[in-house]
Design a protein around this motif. Structure first.
Motif, PDB file in Angstrom:
ATOM      1  N   VAL B 120      50.723  39.247 -14.801  1.00 31.92           N
ATOM      2  CA  VAL B 120      51.966  38.743 -15.376  1.00 31.92           C
ATOM      3  C   VAL B 120      51.653  38.360 -16.814  1.00 31.92           C
ATOM      4  O   VAL B 120      50.741  37.578 -17.067  1.00 31.92           O
ATOM      5  CB  VAL B 120      52.507  37.534 -14.593  1.00 31.92           C
ATOM      6  CG1 VAL B 120      53.785  37.017 -15.235  1.00 31.92           C
ATOM      7  CG2 VAL B 120      52.767  37.915 -13.141  1.00 31.92           C
ATOM      8  N   GLN B 122      52.441  37.143 -20.897  1.00 35.78           N
ATOM      9  CA  GLN B 122      53.033  35.944 -21.493  1.00 35.78           C
ATOM     10  C   GLN B 122      54.525  36.119 -21.747  1.00 35.78           C
ATOM     11  O   GLN B 122      55.334  35.307 -21.334  1.00 35.78           O
ATOM     12  CB  GLN B 122      52.314  35.646 -22.804  1.00 35.78           C
ATOM     13  CG  GLN B 122      52.891  34.461 -23.541  1.00 35.78           C
ATOM     14  CD  GLN B 122      52.012  34.023 -24.690  1.00 35.78           C
ATOM     15  OE1 GLN B 122      50.908  34.495 -24.863  1.00 35.78           O
ATOM     16  NE2 GLN B 122      52.515  33.100 -25.465  1.00 35.78           N
ATOM     17  N   GLU B 123      54.855  37.231 -22.435  1.00 37.53           N
ATOM     18  CA  GLU B 123      56.272  37.430 -22.712  1.00 37.53           C
ATOM     19  C   GLU B 123      56.814  38.380 -21.654  1.00 37.53           C
ATOM     20  O   GLU B 123      56.055  39.027 -20.946  1.00 37.53           O
ATOM     21  CB  GLU B 123      56.485  37.961 -24.125  1.00 37.53           C
ATOM     22  CG  GLU B 123      56.178  39.424 -24.346  1.00 37.53           C
ATOM     23  CD  GLU B 123      54.722  39.779 -24.209  1.00 37.53           C
ATOM     24  OE1 GLU B 123      53.864  38.897 -24.388  1.00 37.53           O
ATOM     25  OE2 GLU B 123      54.439  40.947 -23.895  1.00 37.53           O
ATOM     26  N   SER B 124      58.105  38.444 -21.597  1.00 34.49           N
ATOM     27  CA  SER B 124      58.725  39.264 -20.569  1.00 34.49           C
ATOM     28  C   SER B 124      58.247  40.713 -20.648  1.00 34.49           C
ATOM     29  O   SER B 124      58.117  41.268 -21.723  1.00 34.49           O
ATOM     30  CB  SER B 124      60.222  39.217 -20.761  1.00 34.49           C
ATOM     31  OG  SER B 124      60.806  40.162 -19.921  1.00 34.49           O
ATOM     32  N   ARG B 178      63.268  36.375 -15.537  1.00 32.69           N
ATOM     33  CA  ARG B 178      62.445  37.554 -15.806  1.00 32.69           C
ATOM     34  C   ARG B 178      61.017  37.335 -15.352  1.00 32.69           C
ATOM     35  O   ARG B 178      60.391  38.224 -14.763  1.00 32.69           O
ATOM     36  CB  ARG B 178      62.434  37.848 -17.311  1.00 32.69           C
ATOM     37  CG  ARG B 178      63.727  38.437 -17.790  1.00 32.69           C
ATOM     38  CD  ARG B 178      63.719  38.565 -19.287  1.00 32.69           C
ATOM     39  NE  ARG B 178      65.069  38.880 -19.753  1.00 32.69           N
ATOM     40  CZ  ARG B 178      65.413  38.944 -21.014  1.00 32.69           C
ATOM     41  NH1 ARG B 178      64.518  38.718 -21.951  1.00 32.69           N
ATOM     42  NH2 ARG B 178      66.649  39.239 -21.353  1.00 32.69           N
ATOM     43  N   GLN B 179      60.478  36.157 -15.624  1.00 32.76           N
ATOM     44  CA  GLN B 179      59.098  35.901 -15.211  1.00 32.76           C
ATOM     45  C   GLN B 179      58.982  35.847 -13.690  1.00 32.76           C
ATOM     46  O   GLN B 179      57.959  36.210 -13.131  1.00 32.76           O
ATOM     47  CB  GLN B 179      58.575  34.598 -15.834  1.00 32.76           C
ATOM     48  CG  GLN B 179      58.292  34.709 -17.332  1.00 32.76           C
ATOM     49  CD  GLN B 179      57.308  35.800 -17.710  1.00 32.76           C
ATOM     50  OE1 GLN B 179      57.612  36.981 -17.571  1.00 32.76           O
ATOM     51  NE2 GLN B 179      56.132  35.431 -18.175  1.00 32.76           N
ATOM     52  N   PRO B 199      51.873  32.648 -18.278  1.00 29.79           N
ATOM     53  CA  PRO B 199      53.178  33.178 -17.853  1.00 29.79           C
ATOM     54  C   PRO B 199      54.333  32.231 -18.178  1.00 29.79           C
ATOM     55  O   PRO B 199      55.482  32.634 -18.159  1.00 29.79           O
ATOM     56  CB  PRO B 199      53.024  33.335 -16.340  1.00 29.79           C
ATOM     57  CG  PRO B 199      51.954  32.376 -15.959  1.00 29.79           C
ATOM     58  CD  PRO B 199      51.028  32.279 -17.137  1.00 29.79           C
TER      59      PRO B 199
END
Lengths: 229, 399
Positions: B120, B122-124, B178-179, B199
């Motif tokens: 996963v 950091q950003e989407s 999103r995450q 994340p």
């Protein structure tokens, strides 16, 4: 009204054939090239990028001149072909096809390069961590995300080949059914003072080019994405 | 089961032709994705990771159970380490072994898509051309026919409360949603190791609070080991079981989180303690907790939508206690409003960031606790090593 001669029709057919072949060949060659160029910045990449962009700035006659030397009966390529029992490539459809491919290369590579760069490495990293192999990544991520880039590249290449003149005249001359494409035929009509016929074809080309570009810009707007959300 | 959580059902679940074709090309090597989950308990990494001028020297073994936090300042190489483990960056001078399986050793390099990791970012990182449902199933559909599917889509969708989002496009979701989808997508690829690269860092506080309970729940219920990169100590203390402290281009120290928190490097950022307590139920609205022989009473957490239902309330709690919320007395106080008084033994004195203060290390039934006192108070009470004293705990955060 519109009265096209058999010669006109033949030229239209030949032009479309040349455009189609050029576009297909360039999509196959340009995609890996643009992909490689998008992978980073190095001196070799910069040099290749400059080389790809050369046809943008060179007079088509320069390109046509060197290709004529190269592909003609005494050139490195043409000469070798002659020795092997084939025909040299000057004044042939294959010759102008090679010329078109080189001449329109930047119009394929630039839009693809831009869309690959805009996509960035992240979507492919995501796909890899989810178990997608290389080919799988190409079909399930690159093609759908860079669809706009591919469509623009194909359309621009097609349209640019449509307007090609100098290279073909230098390399191919004006052989009906072999190298006499629309732009060359218009030139011939004008030389022969057949203004009405030149006018018909010119106006047709103008409208066709406008329609193609209109579609390109419309698509550009529609596909102006590709970034991850 | 509702329609939206029923898998696999519709057209998007079917493998496309390119998928089958790619399968044949990508997987004809002998190093296929392992079909059985490798039961590995540790990940060893040795060598040098270089990125530009930055250089990370490693010769370490990381534990693979629960949540292990990779903690350090921004730019200390946490993300580089995580990317090397994932195989996204290739460092020719490093060796990485997952248990006894070599992921990278000399010329041998197991490609990312064969490592069975979930990541996963950091950003989407949702694929924008796919719906939430297609994103979720992207990895799931790429599992080989024989590989085990421990986690089912319906279950992950329930855990992460994704049912309502399935038909949507990623662009319609909030950052936190999103995450959550990205986390579910990684889980459904049935990873043997989950890599989380900050994340929560790009989320606002509200979304962060929304996701943290999910992460804890998943670590507990899936049993998949996680490596969590973070530069926020409070996040780490909420989530992690082990802490790997990274500093000056290497791994400075690692160990169980409660013990690691005693290190001066971490105490300088925020002196706090982590206690594990068992609950023996509720009386009134007070949660009854025991640590060893000792009792604590805390206001029971109010039921929230993201918390587990009352029927499966965890019996074990994590208590976060700031060192400055702990006071010490020589005798139990009877005339104080502080009701949580714990008998503890003094095990050490550490310097505090402020020169007038001292961090007193305490032992509470085998678990470490820290109290931040002024040097003056320590002298006035005559506190000494090995002494039994009473700790008054004024504030506790429950996780």
């Amino acid at each position: 009204m519109i009265e096209l001669t058999a010669q006109d029709w033949q030229a239209i057919q030949l032009t479309l054939k040349l455009c189609l072949y050029t576009t297909l060949i360039l999509l196959l060659l340009g995609t890996p090239l643009a992909w490689w160029l998008a992978q980073g910045q190095s001196r070799v990449r910069t040099a290749i990028q400059a080389l790809v962009a050369l046809p943008l700035v060179l007079p088509p006659t320069v390109l046509g001149f060197y290709l004529l030397l190269l592909l003609g009966p005494h050139g490195a390529v043409g000469g070798t072909l002659e020795q092997l029992g084939f025909h040299h490539l000057a004044f042939s459809f294959t010759g102008i096809l090679i010329g078109s491919v080189i001449y329109s290369l930047p119009f394929t590579v630039q839009p693809l390069l831009e869309s690959f760069r805009r996509m960035g490495p992240r979507p492919l990293e995501v796909a890899q961590t989810l178990g997608a192999g290389k080919l799988d990544q190409l079909f399930s991520v690159v093609l759908p995300l860079c669809r706009g880039g591919f469509i623009v590249a194909a359309t621009l290449t097609f349209a640019h080949t449509l307007g090609e003149f100098g290279v073909i005249l230098m390399l191919g001359g004006s052989i009906p059914g072999e190298t006499q494409v629309l732009s060359v035929l218009i030139y011939d009509h004008t030389e022969a003072m057949n203004y009405s016929q030149a006018h018909q074809l010119s106006l047709g080309l103008l409208i066709a080019a406008f329609v193609v570009l209109f579609i390109v810009y419309g698509l550009n707007k529609r596909f102006d994405r590709g970034q991850l959300t | 089961m509702t329609d939206s959580t029923h898998f696999p059902s519709d057209a998007c679940d079917k493998r496309s032709w390119w998928h089958k074709l790619s399968w044949a090309f990508d997987r004809n090597s002998t190093t296929n994705r392992p079909k059985q989950p490798t039961v590995a308990t540790e990940l060893s990494i040795a060598g040098t990771l270089k990125r530009g001028d930055f250089c990370l020297q490693l010769n370490d073994t990381l534990p693979l159970h629960g949540i292990t936090a990779l903690f350090g300042r921004s730019g200390c190489g946490k993300t580089s380490l995580l990317r090397a483990i994932a195989g996204l960056d290739r460092h020719p001078e490093a060796h990485i072994h997952f248990g006894s399986t070599p992921w990278q050793h000399g010329k041998h390099f197991l490609p990312v898509h064969q490592r069975r990791i979930g990541m996963v970012f950091q950003e989407s990182s949702l694929l924008p051309h796919l719906s939430v449902k297609q994103n979720l199933l992207y990895g799931y559909h790429r599992l080989s026919k024989t590989s085990p599917r421990h986690l089912q889509p319906a279950q992950v969708i329930e855990w992460l409360e994704l049912a309502a989002l399935l038909p949507q496009k990623p662009e319609q979701l909030s950052g936190g949603q999103r995450q959550r989808v990205a986390l579910g997508r990684a889980l459904l690829s049935q990873p043997q190791l989950l890599l989380l690269d900050e994340p929560l860092a790009s989320l606002d506080q509200q979304s962060r609070n929304e996701i943290q309970p999910f992460l804890q729940r998943i670590a507990r219920q899936s049993g998949i080991p996680m490596l969590l990169v973070s530069h926020q100590l409070d996040e780490v203390v909420k989530l992690a079981d082990q802490l790997v402290l990274m500093q000056d281009g290497r791994i400075h120290s690692q160990g169980p989180l409660p013990q690691q928190l005693l290190r001066p490097e971490l105490a300088a950022i925020g002196a706090m303690s982590l206690l594990y307590a068992n609950s023996s139920g509720c009386q009134g609205h007070l949660l009854q907790l025991t640590i060893g022989e000792q009792q604590l009473q805390l206001p029971a957490p109010l039921h929230s939508t993201t918390a587990a239902p009352a029927s499966i309330k965890p019996v074990s709690y994590r208590l976060r206690i700031q060192a400055r919320d702990v006071a010490l007395s020589l005798q139990p106080l009877t005339d104080s409003s502080v009701s949580n008084q714990l008998q503890v033994r003094i095990t050490g004195f550490n310097p505090a960031p402020h020169p007038a203060e001292t961090l007193v290390q305490l032992d509470l039934a085998g678990q470490p606790l820290q109290a931040l006192l002024t040097k003056q108070s320590v002298e006035r009470l005559g506190l000494q090593l090995g002494q039994l004293v009473y700790a008054q705990v004024k504030a506790v955060a429950l996780d």
